[in-house]
Design an enzyme around this catalytic site. Structure first.
Site, short mmCIF file in Angstrom:
data_model
loop_
_atom_site.label_atom_id
_atom_site.label_comp_id
_atom_site.label_asym_id
_atom_site.label_seq_id
_atom_site.Cartn_x
_atom_site.Cartn_y
_atom_site.Cartn_z
N GLU A 1 0.82 -1.21 0.00
CA GLU A 1 0.00 0.00 0.00
C GLU A 1 0.86 1.26 0.00
O GLU A 1 0.64 2.20 0.77
CB GLU A 1 -0.97 -0.02 1.19
N ASP B 1 -8.32 -9.05 4.33
CA ASP B 1 -8.02 -7.92 5.21
C ASP B 1 -9.08 -7.75 6.29
O ASP B 1 -9.93 -6.87 6.17
CB ASP B 1 -7.93 -6.64 4.35
N GLU C 1 -12.51 -2.15 12.21
CA GLU C 1 -12.45 -1.46 10.91
C GLU C 1 -13.58 -1.88 9.97
O GLU C 1 -14.26 -1.03 9.39
CB GLU C 1 -11.09 -1.73 10.26
C1 GCV Z 1 -2.48 0.58 8.37
C2 GCV Z 1 -6.02 -2.05 5.54
C3 GCV Z 1 -6.43 -0.76 6.21
C4 GCV Z 1 -5.28 0.22 6.25
C5 GCV Z 1 -4.12 -0.46 6.98
C6 GCV Z 1 -3.75 -1.73 6.21
C7 GCV Z 1 -2.65 -2.49 6.90
O1 GCV Z 1 -5.81 -1.84 4.19
O2 GCV Z 1 -7.52 -0.22 5.57
O3 GCV Z 1 -5.71 1.36 6.93
O4 GCV Z 1 -3.01 0.39 7.08
O5 GCV Z 1 -4.88 -2.56 6.15
O6 GCV Z 1 -2.97 -3.40 7.63
O7 GCV Z 1 -1.50 -2.18 6.69
#
Ligand code: GCV
Length: 711
Positions: free
Chosen positions: A325, A399, A427
């Site tokens: 990411e 995720d 989340e």
């Molecule tokens: C910290 C998901 C979340 C992101 C998070 C990522 C991760 O994509 O939406 O906010 O980033 O996981 O675990 O690195």
């Protein structure tokens, strides 16, 4: 079963459970007997130390004296905790002393702080329990009852003290105690996704706990209470900054602040870890590269590790999100994840630190299906990591979805220790606006059989090192506290913090036992109320799954990860949309991950692979995760797939409304403030659940072309 009959049966079963609980549990005074219940804001978490009701007299007789030998900081922590807890629970002050004086007492210590404990002759049990474990026994000394809480190590004694308090808080008998307990895994860590500007990524409980501007001069009482809460459930480390890491956390200015926190938490057995930005040598050190094989980079990290350990001698190590990411990583220089991790591991090794390398990677060039990518990349590196490098893997392959099958890297990594990464911050599970207790979800994960070494190779056993002899073991939670008065936004989100600690300590505990403990400590010891709340918690996850993403559906959301958005077909990446995951069309729905499809099932060991692969045996809870089916596919219930989806969404929304009604009926049994605050959130949840049902069913209906049942 007909909806109404099912509903009556649920009510009857709930009533029977309540009656059973009422007969077996220690009764607290009812609201009518004791007058109005004072408001509480939830700040004291599960450490409220409320009077335990009828058991108080028994406890008062047993704890006439609190004996904590030794003069260390941890001994003082134990003395303070026991002293104030007994005072508050029993409304009676037991003297806290260093030596036992022929009084019914509780004695807490280690063989090295106390000759009295040394003379108990418990060496074999203490050795079995280890320095973080403990032995608690009721004994008689010179004809007086004594409860001895002993451990090889001070932190074990602290954990033993909290265990003893938990018995009191939950109204248990302490007359014939005989407990030997120890943690199943070594690392029980929290991960905070807190940014240095005070915001929290995916945080739903206010701003970050860490007031960087005030540190190191001012250390708020909240940091100490945070340590107490963690120690009470055996959490022994914390990564305090976001994995999307700001490199500045590694500057001398921030390290001094971090070191103040580490010193504050040391007596509680909590070590500090930091998320490290892989590009720090460039961003902070002014180097031209962060290539892990570059001698300048290697030297920079070694010097940084030396600097950190000079300030924080027991620093735990680095957590790294690399090449994921948008984060920098070794692949930016044509190196592998193992090469990146090993370079950091080498810098930490002389100091006893570890590097925790995240497997949350999903490079598009690895495989068209995001679900398969991390497994492909990391199994290719298995055995190539240093002994002090471990790989941290999210529970499922996508995720933190409401329900995922276990990640095939559990069992799949045979020569590299894996830690499980769970997420307490909700989340994708209602973001502290919905009541969702994660205990049952985590148990489903931990109890999943990987068959890595035949039947019984559960994820829990992979994690605790009994399947492969991993030198490092652990379970981690992306955690949820913030500056909200009640820490976690929703009072019930506290239960996920609590449950994480308890399961990390012992993955064999049941979600139900943990829920019951938490309710008794957090709300009340009144049997029927405990049973009602525990049952609400136990059904809450399945309810959430039903009204959001049942039958293996996943990622039906947009960027906020909260509201339904199955129509989401536009995002910077295809695998951030919803349509990529459900693929609804006139011919059906779901992703074919079978052996005839994209073969994702082949990442599991044979019996699991076959179980998921075969439409007859694939658990329907994962149906659309692994299979693409026509809308009229016949389900085990006899309904078509479309009817089953309708049933799930409708019953899920109904159950959410039922949660609200159930909670309303507890008015007067919980203090008014917390009752009202939870009730307000349950209103939101019931409305959201109905919205999810309507939105998703209407969206899919355009493809199924079938009527929504019941209309
Ligand atoms: C910290 C998901 C979340 C992101 C998070 C990522 C991760 O994509 O939406 O906010 O980033 O996981 O675990 O690195």
């Amino acid at each position: 079963m007909h909806g109404k009959t099912q509903c009556y049966l649920t009510v009857i079963l709930a009533a029977m459970a309540a009656l059973f609980a009422a007969c077996t549990a220690a009764e607290g005074p009812s609201a009518e007997e004791s007058g109005p219940i004072p408001d509480e804001d939830g700040y004291r978490l599960w450490l409220r130390y409320a009077p335990p009701g009828d058991s108080a007299a028994q406890y008062r007789d047993a704890v006439r004296q609190i004996v904590v030998p030794g003069d260390t900081e941890t001994a003082r922590v134990i003395s303070r905790e026991l002293g104030s807890a007994i005072d508050s629970m029993l409304e009676f002050s037991a003297p806290v002393v260093r030596e036992w004086t022929k009084t019914p007492a509780v004695v807490v210590g280690t063989p090295s702080t106390s000759e009295w404990i040394r003379d108990l002759g418990w060496d074999a049990d203490l050795a079995e329990a280890g320095p973080e474990g403990f032995v608690i026994r009721s004994i008689r000394v010179e004809n007086r009852p004594v409860i001895a809480v002993a451990s090889e190590g001070e932190i074990g004694a602290l954990y033993g003290a909290f265990h003893f308090l938990r018995l009191l808080q939950t109204g248990r008998s302490i007359q014939a105690l005989s407990v030997v307990d120890r943690p199943r895994v070594q690392l029980r860590l929290l991960n905070h996704w807190d940014n240095l500007d005070g915001s929290i990524e995916r945080g739903y409980a206010g701003r970050s706990l860490w007031q960087w501007d005030e540190m190191p001069g001012t250390l708020r009482a909240r940091y100490t209470n945070y340590a107490r809460a963690n120690a009470s459930v055996g959490v022994n480390g914390t990564v305090i900054n976001n994995v999307n890491a700001d490199a500045r956390i590694l500057t001398p200015e921030y390290l001094r602040k971090v070191s103040a926190l580490a010193a504050l938490w040391r007596p509680y057995g909590i070590r500090v870890y930091l998320s490290a930005n892989f590009a720090a040598p460039v961003r902070l050190g002014g180097l031209a590269t962060a290539d892990p094989l570059d001698p300048g980079v290697i030297g920079w990290w070694k010097a940084k590790a030396d600097e950190i350990y000079s300030l924080i001698p027991d620093f735990g190590g680095f957590l790294v999100k690399a090449n994921s990411e948008g984060q920098p990583g070794p692949k930016d220089y044509g190196r592998t994840h193992a090469e990146g991790a090993n370079m950091l591991a080498d810098a930490l090794a002389p100091h006893g630190g570890i590097v925790i390398w995240r497997a949350f990677v999903y490079d598009e060039d690895v495989d068209p299906d995001r679900c398969k990518r991390a497994y492909i990349e990391f199994t290719g590196l298995d055995g190539r990591f240093r002994p002090n490098a471990v790989v941290q893997v999210k529970n499922g392959p996508i995720d933190f979805q409401p329900r995922e099958p276990f990640h095939p890297l559990f069992g799949g990594m045979k020569r590299t220790p894996v830690l499980a990464e769970l997420q307490a911050t909700q989340e994708y599970l209602g973001q502290a606006r919905h009541l969702v207790y994660h205990g049952p979800m985590w148990k489903e994960f931990l109890d999943s059989d990987t068959f890595a070494k035949g039947a019984g190779s559960t994820v829990g056993k992979v994690l605790d090192g009994s399947v492969y002899p991993f030198p490092v073991t652990g379970i981690v939670s992306v955690t949820n506290p913030g500056m909200d008065a009640n820490w976690c936004g929703h009072h019930f989100s506290q239960a996920n913090w609590y449950a994480f600690g308890r399961l990390a300590w012992n993955h064999g505990l049941s979600a139900e036992q943990i829920a019951e403990e938490w309710v008794r400590m957090t709300f009340t010891n009144d049997g029927p109320t405990v049973a009602a709340i525990r049952d609400m918690m136990m059904s809450s996850w399945e309810t959430f799954v039903s009204y959001t993403m049942p039958l293996g559906l996943h990622h039906l959301i947009g960027g906020n990860h909260y509201a339904p958005m199955p129509e989401n077909d536009r995002a910077p990446r295809r695998d951030w949309t919803a349509v990529y995951y459900h693929r609804a069309a006139a011919d059906g729905i779901g992703v074919d991950r079978t052996r005839l499809g994209n073969k994702a099932v082949e990442q599991y060991f044979p019996p699991v692979r076959d179980l998921f692969d075969d439409i007859e045996s694939c658990p329907e809870k994962f149906l659309l995760w692994f299979h693409r089916r026509a809308w009229d596919h016949r389900m085990k219930s006899g309904r078509t797939l479309w009817e089953e989806l309708c049933e799930k969404y409708c019953s899920g929304a109904e159950q959410a409304a039922h949660l609200r009604a159930r909670w309303r009926s507890l008015a007067g049994r919980i203090d008014p403030q917390r009752h009202r605050e939870v009730a307000d959130r349950l209103e939101i949840q019931a409305a959201d659940a109905a919205r999810w049902r309507d939105h998703v069913l209407r969206y899919f209906q355009q493809y199924s072309g079938m009527p929504i049942t019941p209309p």
